[in-house]
Design an enzyme around this catalytic site. Structure first.
Site, PDB file in Angstrom:
ATOM      1  N   GLU A 151      -5.409   7.610  -1.978  1.00  0.00           N
ATOM      2  CA  GLU A 151      -5.999   7.496  -0.644  1.00  0.00           C
ATOM      3  C   GLU A 151      -7.245   8.377  -0.513  1.00  0.00           C
ATOM      4  OE1 GLU A 151      -3.418   8.180   2.637  1.00  0.00           O
ATOM      5  OE2 GLU A 151      -1.872   6.816   1.911  1.00  0.00           O
ATOM      6  N   ALA A 176      -1.229 -13.625  -0.163  1.00  0.00           N
ATOM      7  CA  ALA A 176      -1.165 -15.046   0.192  1.00  0.00           C
ATOM      8  C   ALA A 176      -0.599 -15.797  -1.005  1.00  0.00           C
ATOM      9  CB  ALA A 176      -2.555 -15.568   0.531  1.00  0.00           C
ATOM     10  N   ASP A 236       4.729  -0.032   3.566  1.00  0.00           N
ATOM     11  CA  ASP A 236       5.712   0.413   4.555  1.00  0.00           C
ATOM     12  C   ASP A 236       6.366  -0.735   5.312  1.00  0.00           C
ATOM     13  OD1 ASP A 236       5.388   3.020   3.862  1.00  0.00           O
ATOM     14  OD2 ASP A 236       4.603   3.703   5.786  1.00  0.00           O
ATOM     15  N   GLY A 273       0.219   8.602  -4.064  1.00  0.00           N
ATOM     16  CA  GLY A 273      -0.362   7.772  -3.014  1.00  0.00           C
ATOM     17  C   GLY A 273      -1.492   8.468  -2.293  1.00  0.00           C
ATOM     18  N   ARG A 288     -15.011  -7.946  -5.514  1.00  0.00           N
ATOM     19  CA  ARG A 288     -13.610  -8.280  -5.297  1.00  0.00           C
ATOM     20  C   ARG A 288     -13.263  -9.590  -5.998  1.00  0.00           C
ATOM     21  NH1 ARG A 288     -12.212  -6.634  -0.110  1.00  0.00           N
ATOM     22  NH2 ARG A 288     -10.266  -7.806  -0.367  1.00  0.00           N
ATOM     23  N   HIS A 338      13.055   7.463   4.599  1.00  0.00           N
ATOM     24  CA  HIS A 338      11.953   6.549   4.321  1.00  0.00           C
ATOM     25  C   HIS A 338      11.995   5.998   2.890  1.00  0.00           C
ATOM     26  CE1 HIS A 338       7.981   4.829   4.985  1.00  0.00           C
ATOM     27  NE2 HIS A 338       7.557   5.373   3.854  1.00  0.00           N
ATOM     28  N   HIS A 397       2.358   3.268   9.368  1.00  0.00           N
ATOM     29  CA  HIS A 397       1.489   2.087   9.454  1.00  0.00           C
ATOM     30  C   HIS A 397       2.284   0.863   9.031  1.00  0.00           C
ATOM     31  CE1 HIS A 397       1.114   2.370   5.050  1.00  0.00           C
ATOM     32  NE2 HIS A 397       0.893   3.656   5.239  1.00  0.00           N
TER      33      HIS A 397
END
Length: 553
Positions: free
Chosen positions: A183, A398, A316, A179, A427, A124, A11
């Site tokens: 997930e 950002a 990634d 990870g 959030r 990777h 991804h």
């Protein structure tokens, strides 16, 4: 030495260009395709390449594919083993491996003029490691920790950089994966797996870890030899799953808090083991787990390393840069790789080009004497501002180039921004502050230019800037270096002059489920479709009232 790095298999497809050890350009494919994360991490999409971002990186340097010395692909199928032998349930993984083996041919189709022998497979996790070790300033001798969902056959790498050499020290084999552990919980709590893990981190602040932590420790723990165990958690036995669209329960928040605490404990143990092997003062980190800013802050506070640097594009996408840097260091060790110059490595436009976009869109716009001062004035009047300046960020944060800005004083601005973005009300949003002022307001790892740590908001400030204070009294701070970001610095100073507050709310310029705004068309579409008061597009401003009439806003 001209090296194009490509990430494509799982991804966040991305491309990055390194020329003579210097990072020239880096961009994620989602910013071009407008598909969040570029694609879903499914075997059926493994063939898709970051064609648009790769083409843009080359054009940025005036290069053609035949001008390249190498193209790196951040996955080595020769190191992979069948998923069932790794203890993973992934019945179509053989298709993914087929696509990986054929990547050189696919890349030659996407980049006409490229020869197959120029494509280099890079392991990777070595690509992840290089993305931090070679990109970090002052890391010529440093330790590296990589943690993510999965690579070829492992989910983790401990390594060490010394000059141009990167040495692997330990890797944890699958199915054990911190990870994948996170997930799985993300999916159990009704969020999108391999996408919304940050929502679990935010939800954890509302819970108490004590209820579930003893049980989770049976399944997730460090083994004392540089590895860990993390597999087989019976999530459904611990608490009921949340369906998409349902509200969350206190029990689910407690489970998120326990999983977060368990993750932090395990990573801290891994870091202590690594320091025991190397004795280094500097730790660099990458991999999706390194985007967990709560865990990063605990490492900085309790870990043995004097300095912790986290790759801003730790997911990634960052392996595109890491693969290119690693090959450049290996192939030409006499030309040192240079630290990453910042995150503004994506597309940008001249003032004349931005004006052309505005004229084409036929929208009313102005060019104030100083856009920073004009934006500060609007923010002081409690406007929400879409801020589009310079080159786009590489990575998920950002950081003053594609941002939504607001006043931190009214507590209702958190709900207002979450409504604008169409996202969950638990959030948080982030504070932006000049680096030299940060320690007056926040306690934690400073400076923090990439918003990868959390900080305690000092008590005298919590009631003054409530919009950026999370439920646990913390905030994910971005510090601004006035030399690197003079326009943002000027805006912050003008806002403080008008309000007495040296902090501005910063969140990403996008709406829920969509990639961050990248080009001027994206900015105009986002501005036109959401109740934002002002768009600052380079030196120009577009006012909502002027565009839609006096009844707008």
């Amino acid at each position: 030495m001209r090296v194009l790095g490509v990430n494509a298999l799982f991804h966040d497809p991305a491309a990055a260009l390194v020329v003579d050890g210097r990072t020239v350009a880096a961009a994620e494919e989602e910013r071009f395709s407008r598909r969040k994360h570029g694609k879903r991490p499914l075997p059926f999409s493994a063939w898709e390449l970051p064609e648009m971002s790769a083409a843009w990186c080359l054009s940025q340097a005036g290069l053609r594919p035949e001008d390249l010395d190498a193209v790196t692909y951040s996955y080595d199928p020769a190191l992979a083993r069948p998923a069932d032998r790794l203890g993973l349930s992934d019945p179509w993984d053989d298709l993914r491996q087929t696509y990986a083996r054929e990547a050189p041919a696919f890349l030659c189709e996407a980049l006409p003029g490229l020869a197959p022998e120029q494509v280099r497979f890079v392991p990777h996790h070595m690509a992840h490691a290089a993305s931090s070790a070679f990109a970090a300033p002052g890391a010529e001798r440093s330790s590296v920790l990589v943690l993510d969902g999965r690579g070829e056959a492992t989910s983790h790498l401990a390594a060490r950089r010394e000059g141009a050499r990167l040495e692997a020290l330990h890797g944890q084999e699958l199915p054990h994966s911190l990870g994948l552990f996170y997930e799985e919980l993300t999916e159990h709590l009704g969020f999108l797996r391999s996408s919304d893990e940050y929502k679990v981190m935010a939800l954890a602040a509302y819970g108490n870890p004590r209820r579930f932590l003893p049980e989770l420790r049976r399944y997730v723990y460090a083994t004392g030899d540089g590895g860990f165990r993390a597999a087989g958690v019976p999530w459904a036995e611990l608490c009921a799953a949340r369906r998409d669209g349902e509200g969350w329960t206190p029990e689910q928040a407690d489970l998120a808090a326990a999983a977060q605490a368990c993750l932090e404990e395990t990573v801290l143990d891994l870091v202590r083991w690594l320091h025991g092997q190397t004795g280094d003062e500097v730790l660099t980190m990458a991999g999706g787990v390194a985007l967990n800013c709560v865990a990063n802050s605990r490492l900085a506070a309790e870990g043995p390393f004097r300095q912790v640097w986290v790759q801003p594009a730790s997911g990634d996408a960052g392996t595109a840069l890491g693969g290119a840097l690693l090959h450049a260091a290996d192939a030409d060790p006499g030309t040192p790789t240079r630290p990453q110059p910042g995150v503004d490595l994506g597309r940008g436009w001249s003032d004349a080009e931005l004006e052309g976009w505005l004229k084409t869109a036929a929208v009313p716009f102005e060019r104030p004497a100083d856009v920073a001062v004009e934006v500060a004035r609007a923010l002081a009047e409690n406007a929400v501002v879409a801020w589009f300046q310079g080159r786009a960020e590489y990575g998920p944060r950002a950081l003053g180039h594609r941002s939504l800005l607001a006043h931190p004083g009214p507590s209702g601005n958190l709900e207002r921004l979450n409504d604008i973005k169409g996202r969950e009300q638990f959030r948080p949003v982030a504070p932006m502050v000049l680096a030299e002022r940060a320690s007056e307001i926040f306690a934690g790892p400073l400076p923090s230019p990439y918003m990868l740590f959390v900080h305690e908001v000092l008590p005298p400030w919590r009631e003054r800037i409530p919009a950026v204070v999370h439920v646990d009294g913390t905030a994910r701070v971005q510090t601004v270096d006035r030399e690197a970001e003079p326009l943002v610095a000027r805006m912050l100073e003008a806002f403080e002059a008008a309000t007495g507050l040296p902090v501005v709310v910063n969140t990403s310029l996008n709406t829920a489920g969509r990639p961050m705004v990248d080009d001027p068309r994206d900015a105009l579409e986002c501005f036109g479709s959401s109740p934002v008061d002002l768009l600052a597009l380079g030196p120009f401003v577009v006012r909502r009232r002027a565009l839609f009439g006096a009844g707008a806003g």
